[in-house]
Design a protein around this motif. Structure first.
Motif, PDB file in Angstrom:
ATOM      1  N   TRP A   1       0.841  -1.198   0.000  1.00 48.72           N
ATOM      2  CA  TRP A   1       0.000   0.000   0.000  1.00 48.72           C
ATOM      3  C   TRP A   1       0.876   1.248   0.000  1.00 48.72           C
ATOM      4  O   TRP A   1       1.928   1.281   0.650  1.00 48.72           O
ATOM      5  N   SER A   2       0.423   2.280  -0.696  1.00 47.61           N
ATOM      6  CA  SER A   2       1.137   3.553  -0.761  1.00 47.61           C
ATOM      7  C   SER A   2       0.176   4.678  -0.387  1.00 47.61           C
ATOM      8  O   SER A   2      -0.998   4.674  -0.792  1.00 47.61           O
ATOM      9  N   VAL A   3       0.687   5.671   0.364  1.00 48.80           N
ATOM     10  CA  VAL A   3      -0.132   6.808   0.759  1.00 48.80           C
ATOM     11  C   VAL A   3      -0.349   7.731  -0.435  1.00 48.80           C
ATOM     12  O   VAL A   3       0.592   8.039  -1.182  1.00 48.80           O
ATOM     13  N   VAL A   4      -1.589   8.150  -0.631  1.00 47.09           N
ATOM     14  CA  VAL A   4      -1.907   9.117  -1.683  1.00 47.09           C
ATOM     15  C   VAL A   4      -1.531  10.499  -1.162  1.00 47.09           C
ATOM     16  O   VAL A   4      -2.112  10.990  -0.197  1.00 47.09           O
ATOM     17  N   THR A   5      -0.572  11.126  -1.794  1.00 52.14           N
ATOM     18  CA  THR A   5      -0.079  12.419  -1.327  1.00 52.14           C
ATOM     19  C   THR A   5      -0.393  13.566  -2.273  1.00 52.14           C
ATOM     20  O   THR A   5      -0.120  14.718  -1.947  1.00 52.14           O
ATOM     21  N   THR A   6      -0.967  13.254  -3.460  1.00 49.05           N
ATOM     22  CA  THR A   6      -1.319  14.316  -4.407  1.00 49.05           C
ATOM     23  C   THR A   6      -2.742  14.758  -4.131  1.00 49.05           C
ATOM     24  O   THR A   6      -3.700  14.001  -4.333  1.00 49.05           O
ATOM     25  N   LEU A   7      -2.892  15.979  -3.638  1.00 49.79           N
ATOM     26  CA  LEU A   7      -4.181  16.509  -3.234  1.00 49.79           C
ATOM     27  C   LEU A   7      -4.650  17.538  -4.247  1.00 49.79           C
ATOM     28  O   LEU A   7      -3.902  18.451  -4.619  1.00 49.79           O
ATOM     29  N   ASN A   8      -5.884  17.397  -4.703  1.00 52.53           N
ATOM     30  CA  ASN A   8      -6.448  18.356  -5.634  1.00 52.53           C
ATOM     31  C   ASN A   8      -6.831  19.639  -4.922  1.00 52.53           C
ATOM     32  O   ASN A   8      -6.939  19.686  -3.690  1.00 52.53           O
ATOM     33  N   ALA A   9      -7.054  20.670  -5.686  1.00 48.21           N
ATOM     34  CA  ALA A   9      -7.349  21.992  -5.146  1.00 48.21           C
ATOM     35  C   ALA A   9      -8.530  21.941  -4.195  1.00 48.21           C
ATOM     36  O   ALA A   9      -9.533  21.262  -4.447  1.00 48.21           O
ATOM     37  N   GLY A  10      -8.410  22.681  -3.092  1.00 47.68           N
ATOM     38  CA  GLY A  10      -9.479  22.773  -2.109  1.00 47.68           C
ATOM     39  C   GLY A  10      -9.394  21.740  -1.001  1.00 47.68           C
ATOM     40  O   GLY A  10     -10.108  21.845  -0.002  1.00 47.68           O
ATOM     41  N   THR A  11      -8.554  20.730  -1.159  1.00 49.35           N
ATOM     42  CA  THR A  11      -8.412  19.690  -0.136  1.00 49.35           C
ATOM     43  C   THR A  11      -7.475  20.181   0.969  1.00 49.35           C
ATOM     44  O   THR A  11      -6.388  20.702   0.673  1.00 49.35           O
ATOM     45  N   PRO A  12      -7.853  20.052   2.228  1.00 54.44           N
ATOM     46  CA  PRO A  12      -6.970  20.497   3.312  1.00 54.44           C
ATOM     47  C   PRO A  12      -5.623  19.783   3.257  1.00 54.44           C
ATOM     48  O   PRO A  12      -5.547  18.594   2.949  1.00 54.44           O
ATOM     49  N   ALA A  13      -4.567  20.526   3.563  1.00 55.03           N
ATOM     50  CA  ALA A  13      -3.235  19.930   3.622  1.00 55.03           C
ATOM     51  C   ALA A  13      -3.159  18.947   4.780  1.00 55.03           C
ATOM     52  O   ALA A  13      -3.954  19.004   5.734  1.00 55.03           O
ATOM     53  N   PHE A  14      -2.219  18.015   4.718  1.00 56.33           N
ATOM     54  CA  PHE A  14      -2.008  17.091   5.825  1.00 56.33           C
ATOM     55  C   PHE A  14      -1.708  17.878   7.100  1.00 56.33           C
ATOM     56  O   PHE A  14      -0.986  18.884   7.082  1.00 56.33           O
TER      57      PHE A  14
END
Length: 874
Positions: free
Chosen positions: A185-198
């Motif tokens: 399993w790999s963490v999804v780290t690419t967040l589209n616009a409007g998604t809160p940062a980690f």
């Protein structure tokens, strides 16, 4: 946020008790001269087996129940063992009632309904959980970018704060993807616009579950009140035929819904997810609204790590402290990682703690006591200042929600445990433990007076046994210490006079007026008197009865009385004494508190309020007390102006002396010559108050056990004379001192340093730091520990060196004139002339009071070299 990372404490075999030990006071003053261990109250131990059979509301006469103590000799006492890591049901499930009152429910909720309802969900989550909600397989072989996973989420998890690097988050969740059927399993780290940062890039919960590396995650409580839309980019998986994604939630070993405050929060409800959509450029590939659809919830571990508790009659060695003892409870360690094995009592009826006026048989204070042999060696195998293996003590009224009253590990500490002893070496009695942050506390049960409760011990281990294994945890002879209280009782406590104390320097000071009675004081007028005596016994200050109106104090609360500045007028050790006054005070033995004098006044044992001569400033930040042993390199930042040295004196200072307390450790006797090497590094002003500047001076010396704290000299200082070190003169701003032991036995640096544990909420002390030898960079703030280190400074008297010396021929003569800028603090100047550059002080021409000199007839003879020296000079 309550910190779960603590500093490593005492591991020494022969730590001496303080002459004034047994009180939680900033000074080592005797608050209760008649019996400093018992707060002036009468304390008796009540065996648990007497409490198990009693009914609620039954008065308990302790004098009838002090002969026997529950010792498990006849049977196991009805205690039951278990494994909290086995038989776990997955948290993730579809719930039509979550969020509460939401017309769009059901949703996917990662939580457990066995805990009390909160505003969002009928429960929350426990410590050390690893939960996954996994999607069905998706065929993206024909999907076209952009591919996105969109959903709405809301969560209420433990807030970040206080983590040790590299961690920056406690509990957290993320989204992971697999393309091989769920193996990798790999963490999804690419967040589209409007998604809160980690929220953080390295969650401690992943490390707690022995998952190596740093993993970004969302956490905290920013989005606990409403959904936020999350949109993640899955375009990288276009062309894959077997794509699964999962929501991963992990919690660490402390702070959750299941544990009562201060180690938990009942309003934490976990994670809620709904309206899940996977789309590509033109098609909706998956749609789920909180129910079914092939989503599966799982929890880890599947099978648990084991219940290692056993009722045994082959007790460990070191039984002398428990007469005729054979049977006990024993939790084996066995080198098993992530143990969470528990031992739970039957239902126990607590004594009634209500104290009706005039009823001396009531009980105001209850605390747990037990005997323990903690053969648990991996307390800090990584030597990173983070506790590894430990045991906890919990209390519950319903066996569902538990309150941790303390935790502990194997070490010898006379300040934390009044009945001191090394729990690693054999049986010791414990009635105190540690709270979050490493603060020493009583194992208090008072709040459960007249209630039926369960008591639980748990042994927890980390991911390795790098500090050793040992036989495990042994528990025996469990009882309740019941303390009688008077309805009205005032006590004077905690005299605090800050460093430095110097003749002619006015110092603020304070003491605590404490309500140690059972009655609550409302709008009460507190009264007190104070007296300050010089070293010769004459009285310098003797105030009449003073008072403060409108004070509100619950039982066991204190009001800090801030006193007017005191200006000592002679050198030596002063006696400061405060006494409380209260109408109807039931116990007069605790009305006075005073600073120790520790004769001889100037001896190496002195921890008193010692006043230095005018112009000499003793800098220290330890409140003249000590509590624990720390063996890693320690840095203390000193700043004369910051602690009240007058500006004219603090501008530049000369260091004259340094002193430190080292722990007596038998391991030193195994080293060559039976000595250990200490190193002192002195640094100057850095770019800020967290960064040492350039290295100024290094000092090393062999230390033997006679120079450490021992039973004959429990407050012995190791003193280093620095008055002749020119590199430590003319210093301004911060002065940093680093102390380290260069020798090692079993991973412990020797000699070990003494420190005082302070309140973990004390954020004012930014002077005490640790330095990791294996990690370069900024030191780590070491509060709540203050190290037993002192620095003596005096205002600089050495003149600044001469700069920009110019030499010119006097027009029309054979004379040479020397000119230079005036040097700060210079009283005169020596002028030298030489014909040899290797012997610049060959001839003293003279001493002048001004910044110019004429050498008559110097032109036309030899080639000369000149030197001008500003005086005074070391």
């Amino acid at each position: 946020m309550v910190s779960k990372i603590i500093l490593r404490m005492a591991l020494a075999l022969a730590m001496a008790s303080s002459l004034f030990a047994g009180k939680d006071v900033k000074w080592n003053g005797v608050v209760t001269p008649s019996d400093p261990m018992n707060d002036g109250w009468e304390t008796i131990t009540i065996p648990l087996h007497e409490l198990i059979v009693r009914q609620p509301g039954t008065p308990l006469d302790a004098f009838d129940t002090t002969i026997k103590v529950q010792d498990f000799e006849l049977n196991d006492g009805g205690w039951v063992s278990g494994d909290l890591s086995t038989g776990l049901s997955p948290y993730w499930h579809s719930d039509a009632g979550v969020p509460i009152g939401d017309a769009n429910a059901p949703s996917w909720w990662c939580g457990d309904a066995q805990w009390s309802d909160n505003a969002v969900a009928p429960g929350g989550y426990d410590n050390h959980r690893q939960e996954y909600l996994t999607s069905p397989s998706l065929d993206l072989s024909s999907a076209t970018a952009p591919i996105s996973l969109a959903f709405k989420a809301r969560w209420s998890l433990e807030n970040p704060g206080g983590e040790t690097a590299p961690y920056d988050l406690w509990d957290g969740w993320d989204v992971q993807v697999s393309t091989d059927g769920g193996t990798v399993w790999s963490v999804v780290t690419t967040l589209n616009a409007g998604t809160p940062a980690f929220t953080g890039v390295c969650s401690f919960a992943w490390g707690d579950h022995c998952i190596t590396g740093c993993y970004p995650a969302w956490g905290g409580q920013v989005y606990e009140n409403a959904y936020v839309v999350m949109n993640l980019d899955l375009s990288a998986y276009a062309g894959q035929s077997d794509v699964r994604f999962r929501y991963a939630f992990l919690s660490d070993p402390a702070f959750c819904t299941a544990v009562a405050p201060p180690d938990g929060d009942p309003d934490l409800y976990g994670l809620v997810v709904d309206s899940i959509r996977v789309t590509d450029a033109s098609t909706t590939l998956l749609s789920n609204d909180g129910v079914g659809g092939g989503f599966v919830g799982t929890t880890f571990p599947m099978s648990g790590y084991g219940d290692t508790w056993a009722y045994v009659n082959n007790g460990p060695t070191g039984m002398d402290s428990i007469p005729d003892q054979s049977w006990s409870w024993h939790a084996s360690h066995n080198g098993i990682a992530q143990l969470n094995t528990i031992l739970t009592s039957p239902l126990i009826q607590m004594p009634d703690t209500a104290t009706p006026t005039g009823n001396p048989a009531g009980y105001q204070k209850l605390k747990l006591s037990y005997y323990v042999w903690g053969d648990v060696l991996d307390d800090d195998g990584a030597n990173d200042g983070s506790l590894d293996d430990l045991w906890n003590v919990f209390v519950s009224t319903d066996s569902v929600t538990w309150t941790r009253i303390g935790y502990d590990y194997a070490y010898d500490n006379s300040e934390t445990h009044a009945d001191a002893g090394d729990a690693r070496a054999g049986w010791v009695r414990r009635s105190r433990g540690l709270a979050s942050g490493g603060t020493a506390v009583d194992l208090l049960l008072t709040q459960w007076g007249d209630q039926q409760v369960y008591i639980r011990f748990s042994l927890t281990t980390d991911c390795d046994d790098d500090g050793g294994i040992g036989s495990g945890l042994h528990i025996d002879c469990i009882g309740i210490d019941a303390t009688r209280a008077f309805p009205n009782d005032a006590a004077a406590q905690n005299i605090t006079v800050p460093f430095p104390t110097t003749v002619g320097l006015a110092r603020p000071w304070s003491f605590d007026w404490a309500n140690v009675g059972s009655n609550t004081l409302t709008s009460y007028t507190i009264r007190w008197k104070e007296q300050i005596k010089r070293p010769d016994g004459t009285v310098q200050v003797n105030t009449p009865l003073a008072q403060q109106a409108g004070v509100n104090l619950n039982p066991n609360e204190a009001y800090t009385v801030n006193r007017a500045n005191w200006t000592p007028d002679v050198t030596g050790c002063y006696l400061i004494m405060d006494s409380t006054a209260m109408t109807g005070d039931g116990d007069a033995t605790n009305n006075k508190t005073f600073s120790p004098t520790n004769v001889p006044a100037s001896g190496s044992q002195n921890l008193a309020i010692e006043v230095m001569p005018a112009g000499v400033y003793e800098l220290g930040h330890h409140l003249r007390d000590f509590a624990v042993v720390l063996s890693n390199p320690r840095l203390v930042r000193y700043n004369a102006a910051e602690v009240g040295v007058p500006a004219a004196s603090a501008d530049t200072v000369d260091v004259t002396q340094f002193q430190v307390m080292f722990n007596y450790d038998l391991d030193m006797l195994t080293l060559p010559g039976e000595t250990a090497t200490m190193r002192l590094n002195f640094y100057g002003q850095g770019v800020d108050n967290r960064t040492p500047g350039a290295l100024l001076y290094t000092y090393e010396e062999e230390i033997d056990t006679s120079e450490c704290i021992n039973f004959l000299f429990p407050e012995q200082w190791k003193t280093v004379d620095l008055s002749s070190v020119y590199a430590l003169k003319r210093l301004s701003g911060d002065i940093w001192v680093e102390v380290m032991g260069l020798d090692t036995v079993a991973g412990d640096g020797l000699p070990g340093i003494i420190a005082k544990v302070t309140d973990p909420q004390d954020t004012l002390d930014t002077r005490n730091y640790t330095r990791r030898l294996d990690i370069a960079g900024i030191p780590i703030l070491a509060s709540p520990s203050r190290f037993m280190m002192e620095l003596k400074v005096v205002p600089t008297v050495v003149a600044d060196p001469v700069t920009k010396l110019t030499v010119i021929r006097v027009y029309g003569t054979n004379n040479v004139r020397l000119d230079w800028p005036v040097s700060l603090r210079a009283t005169s100047y020596n002028v030298y002339r030489s014909t040899d550059p290797n012997n610049p002080l060959q001839t003293l021409l003279g001493n002048v009071a001004t910044n110019t000199y004429t050498d008559v007839g110097a032109v036309g003879t030899d080639k000369y070299f000149y030197v001008v020296e500003a005086l005074p000079h070391p």
